[in-house]
Design a protein around this motif. Structure first.
Motif, PDB file in Angstrom:
ATOM      1  N   HIS A  51       0.901  -1.183   0.000  1.00  0.00           N
ATOM      2  CA  HIS A  51      -0.039  -0.157   0.152  1.00  0.00           C
ATOM      3  C   HIS A  51       0.719   1.407   0.096  1.00  0.00           C
ATOM      4  CE1 HIS A  51       0.573   1.108   4.135  1.00  0.00           C
ATOM      5  NE2 HIS A  51      -0.293  -0.210   4.756  1.00  0.00           N
ATOM      6  N   GLY A  52       2.167   1.135   0.573  1.00  0.00           N
ATOM      7  CA  GLY A  52       2.918   2.294   0.119  1.00  0.00           C
ATOM      8  C   GLY A  52       3.035   3.606   1.114  1.00  0.00           C
ATOM      9  N   LYS A  53       1.716   3.482   2.241  1.00  0.00           N
ATOM     10  CA  LYS A  53       1.520   4.290   3.015  1.00  0.00           C
ATOM     11  C   LYS A  53       2.567   4.362   4.254  1.00  0.00           C
ATOM     12  CE  LYS A  53      -3.239   4.981   1.632  1.00  0.00           C
ATOM     13  NZ  LYS A  53      -4.090   3.906   1.381  1.00  0.00           N
ATOM     14  N   PHE A  54       3.762   4.691   4.206  1.00  0.00           N
ATOM     15  CA  PHE A  54       4.991   4.536   5.219  1.00  0.00           C
ATOM     16  C   PHE A  54       5.009   5.403   6.301  1.00  0.00           C
ATOM     17  CE2 PHE A  54       6.776   3.134   1.040  1.00  0.00           C
ATOM     18  CZ  PHE A  54       6.783   1.782   1.148  1.00  0.00           C
ATOM     19  N   ILE A  55       4.224   6.413   6.150  1.00  0.00           N
ATOM     20  CA  ILE A  55       4.172   7.456   7.147  1.00  0.00           C
ATOM     21  C   ILE A  55       2.678   7.658   7.591  1.00  0.00           C
ATOM     22  CG2 ILE A  55       4.531   9.998   8.294  1.00  0.00           C
ATOM     23  CD1 ILE A  55       7.229   8.123   7.919  1.00  0.00           C
ATOM     24  N   MET A  56       2.211   7.455   8.874  1.00  0.00           N
ATOM     25  CA  MET A  56       0.802   7.568   9.262  1.00  0.00           C
ATOM     26  C   MET A  56       0.026   6.860   8.476  1.00  0.00           C
ATOM     27  SD  MET A  56       1.256   9.299  12.003  1.00  0.00           S
ATOM     28  CE  MET A  56      -0.213  10.009  12.576  1.00  0.00           C
ATOM     29  N   GLY A  57       0.232   5.617   8.143  1.00  0.00           N
ATOM     30  CA  GLY A  57      -0.530   4.612   7.267  1.00  0.00           C
ATOM     31  C   GLY A  57      -1.834   3.981   8.273  1.00  0.00           C
ATOM     32  N   PRO A  58      -2.352   3.211   7.654  1.00  0.00           N
ATOM     33  CA  PRO A  58      -3.679   2.962   8.439  1.00  0.00           C
ATOM     34  C   PRO A  58      -3.167   1.971   9.413  1.00  0.00           C
ATOM     35  CG  PRO A  58      -3.395   1.581   6.407  1.00  0.00           C
ATOM     36  CD  PRO A  58      -2.544   2.712   6.217  1.00  0.00           C
ATOM     37  N   GLU A  59      -2.116   1.160   9.464  1.00  0.00           N
ATOM     38  CA  GLU A  59      -1.656   0.356  10.629  1.00  0.00           C
ATOM     39  C   GLU A  59      -1.385   1.092  11.932  1.00  0.00           C
ATOM     40  OE1 GLU A  59      -0.570  -0.055   7.571  1.00  0.00           O
ATOM     41  OE2 GLU A  59      -1.051  -2.150   6.986  1.00  0.00           O
ATOM     42  N   VAL A  60      -0.881   2.451  11.798  1.00  0.00           N
ATOM     43  CA  VAL A  60      -0.717   3.279  12.954  1.00  0.00           C
ATOM     44  C   VAL A  60      -2.056   3.419  13.860  1.00  0.00           C
ATOM     45  CG1 VAL A  60       0.067   5.320  13.807  1.00  0.00           C
ATOM     46  CG2 VAL A  60       1.124   4.410  11.757  1.00  0.00           C
ATOM     47  N   ILE A 104      -1.163   7.710  21.652  1.00  0.00           N
ATOM     48  CA  ILE A 104      -0.683   8.391  20.647  1.00  0.00           C
ATOM     49  C   ILE A 104       0.807   7.775  20.397  1.00  0.00           C
ATOM     50  CG2 ILE A 104       0.078  10.537  19.793  1.00  0.00           C
ATOM     51  CD1 ILE A 104      -1.908  11.000  22.495  1.00  0.00           C
ATOM     52  N   THR A 105       0.841   7.116  19.249  1.00  0.00           N
ATOM     53  CA  THR A 105       2.270   6.604  19.206  1.00  0.00           C
ATOM     54  C   THR A 105       3.307   7.567  18.663  1.00  0.00           C
ATOM     55  OG1 THR A 105       1.742   5.899  16.704  1.00  0.00           O
ATOM     56  CG2 THR A 105       1.463   4.182  18.479  1.00  0.00           C
ATOM     57  N   CYS A 106       4.736   7.305  18.741  1.00  0.00           N
ATOM     58  CA  CYS A 106       5.454   8.384  18.393  1.00  0.00           C
ATOM     59  C   CYS A 106       6.874   7.681  18.201  1.00  0.00           C
ATOM     60  CB  CYS A 106       5.769   9.303  19.590  1.00  0.00           C
ATOM     61  SG  CYS A 106       6.271   8.586  21.114  1.00  0.00           S
ATOM     62  N   ALA A 107       7.927   8.101  17.872  1.00  0.00           N
ATOM     63  CA  ALA A 107       9.203   7.507  17.442  1.00  0.00           C
ATOM     64  C   ALA A 107       9.920   6.879  18.457  1.00  0.00           C
ATOM     65  CB  ALA A 107       9.955   8.602  16.801  1.00  0.00           C
ATOM     66  N   GLY A 164       8.256  -5.055  22.104  1.00  0.00           N
ATOM     67  CA  GLY A 164       9.160  -4.391  21.204  1.00  0.00           C
ATOM     68  C   GLY A 164       9.027  -4.468  19.614  1.00  0.00           C
ATOM     69  N   CYS A 165       9.213  -3.494  18.939  1.00  0.00           N
ATOM     70  CA  CYS A 165       9.287  -3.532  17.488  1.00  0.00           C
ATOM     71  C   CYS A 165      10.671  -3.900  16.897  1.00  0.00           C
ATOM     72  CB  CYS A 165       8.587  -2.274  16.921  1.00  0.00           C
ATOM     73  SG  CYS A 165       9.620  -0.681  17.085  1.00  0.00           S
ATOM     74  N   TYR A 166      10.886  -3.640  15.489  1.00  0.00           N
ATOM     75  CA  TYR A 166      12.272  -3.926  15.037  1.00  0.00           C
ATOM     76  C   TYR A 166      12.799  -2.569  14.542  1.00  0.00           C
ATOM     77  CZ  TYR A 166      10.861  -8.686  14.699  1.00  0.00           C
ATOM     78  OH  TYR A 166      10.429 -10.219  15.139  1.00  0.00           O
ATOM     79  N   GLY A 167      12.946  -1.824  15.537  1.00  0.00           N
ATOM     80  CA  GLY A 167      13.523  -0.376  15.376  1.00  0.00           C
ATOM     81  C   GLY A 167      12.893   0.285  16.568  1.00  0.00           C
ATOM     82  N   ASP A 168      13.115   1.594  16.468  1.00  0.00           N
ATOM     83  CA  ASP A 168      12.456   2.523  17.606  1.00  0.00           C
ATOM     84  C   ASP A 168      11.055   2.788  17.292  1.00  0.00           C
ATOM     85  OD1 ASP A 168      14.816   3.371  19.177  1.00  0.00           O
ATOM     86  OD2 ASP A 168      15.782   4.222  17.518  1.00  0.00           O
ATOM     87  N   GLY A 169      10.486   2.854  18.566  1.00  0.00           N
ATOM     88  CA  GLY A 169       8.987   3.184  18.623  1.00  0.00           C
ATOM     89  C   GLY A 169       8.678   3.699  19.999  1.00  0.00           C
ATOM     90  N   GLY A 170       7.672   4.176  20.191  1.00  0.00           N
ATOM     91  CA  GLY A 170       7.079   4.627  21.588  1.00  0.00           C
ATOM     92  C   GLY A 170       5.527   5.090  21.579  1.00  0.00           C
ATOM     93  N   ALA A 171       5.047   5.213  22.544  1.00  0.00           N
ATOM     94  CA  ALA A 171       3.518   5.683  22.727  1.00  0.00           C
ATOM     95  C   ALA A 171       3.189   6.479  23.989  1.00  0.00           C
ATOM     96  CB  ALA A 171       2.709   4.273  22.692  1.00  0.00           C
ATOM     97  N   ILE A 172       2.207   7.125  23.924  1.00  0.00           N
ATOM     98  CA  ILE A 172       1.819   7.794  25.128  1.00  0.00           C
ATOM     99  C   ILE A 172       0.226   7.397  25.269  1.00  0.00           C
ATOM    100  CG2 ILE A 172       1.173  10.263  25.859  1.00  0.00           C
ATOM    101  CD1 ILE A 172       3.723  10.586  23.220  1.00  0.00           C
ATOM    102  N   ASP A 182       6.607   4.765  12.706  1.00  0.00           N
ATOM    103  CA  ASP A 182       6.644   4.281  11.198  1.00  0.00           C
ATOM    104  C   ASP A 182       5.688   3.325  11.008  1.00  0.00           C
ATOM    105  OD1 ASP A 182       8.807   5.696  10.554  1.00  0.00           O
ATOM    106  OD2 ASP A 182      10.289   4.005  10.726  1.00  0.00           O
ATOM    107  N   THR A 183       4.829   3.169   9.833  1.00  0.00           N
ATOM    108  CA  THR A 183       3.804   2.475   9.409  1.00  0.00           C
ATOM    109  C   THR A 183       4.297   0.852   9.625  1.00  0.00           C
ATOM    110  OG1 THR A 183       3.015   4.009   7.875  1.00  0.00           O
ATOM    111  CG2 THR A 183       1.909   1.709   8.065  1.00  0.00           C
ATOM    112  N   MET A 184       5.580   0.957   9.095  1.00  0.00           N
ATOM    113  CA  MET A 184       5.993  -0.570   9.210  1.00  0.00           C
ATOM    114  C   MET A 184       6.141  -1.104  10.520  1.00  0.00           C
ATOM    115  SD  MET A 184       7.467  -2.287   6.421  1.00  0.00           S
ATOM    116  CE  MET A 184       8.659  -1.557   5.429  1.00  0.00           C
ATOM    117  N   GLN A 185       6.649  -0.318  11.336  1.00  0.00           N
ATOM    118  CA  GLN A 185       6.678  -0.692  12.889  1.00  0.00           C
ATOM    119  C   GLN A 185       5.354  -0.970  13.514  1.00  0.00           C
ATOM    120  OE1 GLN A 185       9.538  -1.725  13.762  1.00  0.00           O
ATOM    121  NE2 GLN A 185      11.058  -0.784  12.400  1.00  0.00           N
ATOM    122  N   ALA A 186       4.394  -0.277  13.197  1.00  0.00           N
ATOM    123  CA  ALA A 186       3.125  -0.422  13.553  1.00  0.00           C
ATOM    124  C   ALA A 186       2.432  -1.674  13.103  1.00  0.00           C
ATOM    125  CB  ALA A 186       2.225   0.678  13.070  1.00  0.00           C
TER     126      ALA A 186
END
Ligand SMILES: *Cc1c(COP(=O)(O)O)cnc(C)c1O
Length: 370
Positions: free
Chosen positions: A27-36, A53-56, A194-202, A238-242
């Motif tokens: 689908h290519g929506k790498f930033i704020m895609g539907p998975e987020v 609210i997810t974050c980096a 954990g994901c496969y990179g950096d990620g966080g949430a509030i 990132d959508t990929m991490q979500a």
């Protein structure tokens, strides 16, 4: 043997995770895609809060929480001295002053009695305005939020729950991430979730904070990111991490069970050793076991024995916040925080992850109790 075996988890979830990643590539929506959005909904449901609210990353999550509370230069935020650097760093980064608090010897978490003492000290001194308490769920165990909240109410302070290590823990069935005014977590690969990179949430139940943090994480956006109504950050997941996290979250409850079983097995085996103190979870609490940590005056010998047997062990954390070079400017002396200093001299952590084999557990236990 690995300290945390992330690859064993990937092998277990490979088909599902690979499919999720492929979906994002398609689908290519790498930033704020539907998975987020889907992940944020599932996280709110799991934790039992109104807004996620997810974050980096988990450090940004703390910074965003502090920014939402308008904490800045001249303000004091109380946090444990025995924690990972990011907790205190975020406070200093927004310009406020971290006021360190000693630890409870049994739980390693912030000591409510010393917390109140420090609050009184800061009020009496009159140099900084006390604004918030940032408690940390160290090694997976929630801090004593019932007591902390009472103190916060008494002195009119906000509470931030740093649940970077605590996702999945609970107090009387109330989940970590739902305590205080705003809670945060980290999806760094080695954290409980954990994901496969950096990620966080509030996490928060407060509509105003939620709206503010949505804006702050995307350059202080107004109606879109080219309408900027405040100074914010670029801190999105990132959508990929979500997508990866959606599969990991579905598996998380059974992983949490496996962590708790491993901790109970360790405890049963280690109880007989009189030169090792095991970690007992207080009644009504559950830990997410980000780390399985033991206390011993013979730490160096025990860790050397483990190493000889090919078992990795790690010290979290050797250096308290008040001993960190970066915080030299506060002029703390060695022995200012006796409990935390003793803990940091004696703790060490054993391999802990949900995919440990029985023979690995036996090997660890045998080399420690022989
Ligand atoms: C890991 C951690 C953080 C920071 O999380 P990152 O995602 O690595 O930025 C904050 N606080 C505590 C207690 C942590 O363990």
């Amino acid at each position: 043997m690995q300290f945390i075996d992330l690859h064993a988890q990937y092998r277990h979830l490979k088909v599902k995770i690979d499919a999720r990643i492929q979906t994002v590539l398609d689908h290519g929506k790498f930033i704020m895609g539907p998975e987020v959005g889907e992940l944020e909904e599932k996280l709110s449901e799991y934790v039992g809060v109104k807004h996620t609210i997810t974050c980096a990353n988990g450090t940004d999550a703390l910074q965003l929480a502090l920014m939402a509370m308008d904490i800045k230069a001249g303000d004091a935020v109380f946090c444990p001295t025995f924690t990972f650097f990011a907790s205190a760093e975020a406070i200093a980064f927004v310009g406020a002053t971290p006021i360190f608090v000693d630890s409870n010897e049994a739980t390693f978490n912030i000591c409510p009695d010393h917390l109140e003492l420090q609050i009184k000290n800061i009020i009496a001194e009159g140099k900084f305005l006390p604004k918030a308490i940032m408690a940390v769920n160290l090694f997976g165990l929630p801090a004593d939020y019932p007591k902390i909240q009472k103190i916060a109410d008494k002195y009119d302070l906000k509470v931030i729950e740093d649940a970077a290590q605590g996702f999945g823990g609970s107090i009387n069935d109330q989940k970590a991430g739902s305590f205080g005014d705003i809670a945060t977590t980290s999806f760094f690969p080695a954290k409980p979730l954990g994901c496969y990179g950096d990620g966080g949430a509030i996490f928060t139940n407060d509509d105003d904070y939620a709206e503010l943090i949505q804006s702050l994480r995307v350059h202080g956006k107004g109606h879109d990111k080219y309408d900027n109504v405040r100074i914010g950050m670029n801190s999105r997941l990132d959508t990929m991490q979500a997508a990866i996290l959606l599969e990991k979250l579905a598996e998380f409850p059974s992983e949490l069970e496996a962590r708790n079983k491993l901790a109970a097995d360790y405890n049963d085996a280690m109880r007989v050793k009189n030169n090792i103190k095991i970690f007992e979870v207080p009644d009504g609490y559950t830990s997410s076991w980000a780390q399985y940590t033991l206390v011993s005056e013979n730490r160096a010998d025990l860790m050397a024995t483990l190493k000889e047997a090919g078992v990795p062990s790690v010290v979290y954390y050797e250096t308290c916040m008040h001993e960190q070079t970066a915080f030299n400017m506060y002029g703390h002396k060695k022995s200012d925080y006796p409990v935390a200093e003793k803990i940091s001299d004696q703790v060490f952590s054993l391999p802990m992850h949900p995919y440990m084999q029985n023979n690995q557990v036996l090997k660890i236990v045998n080399s420690l109790i022989s």
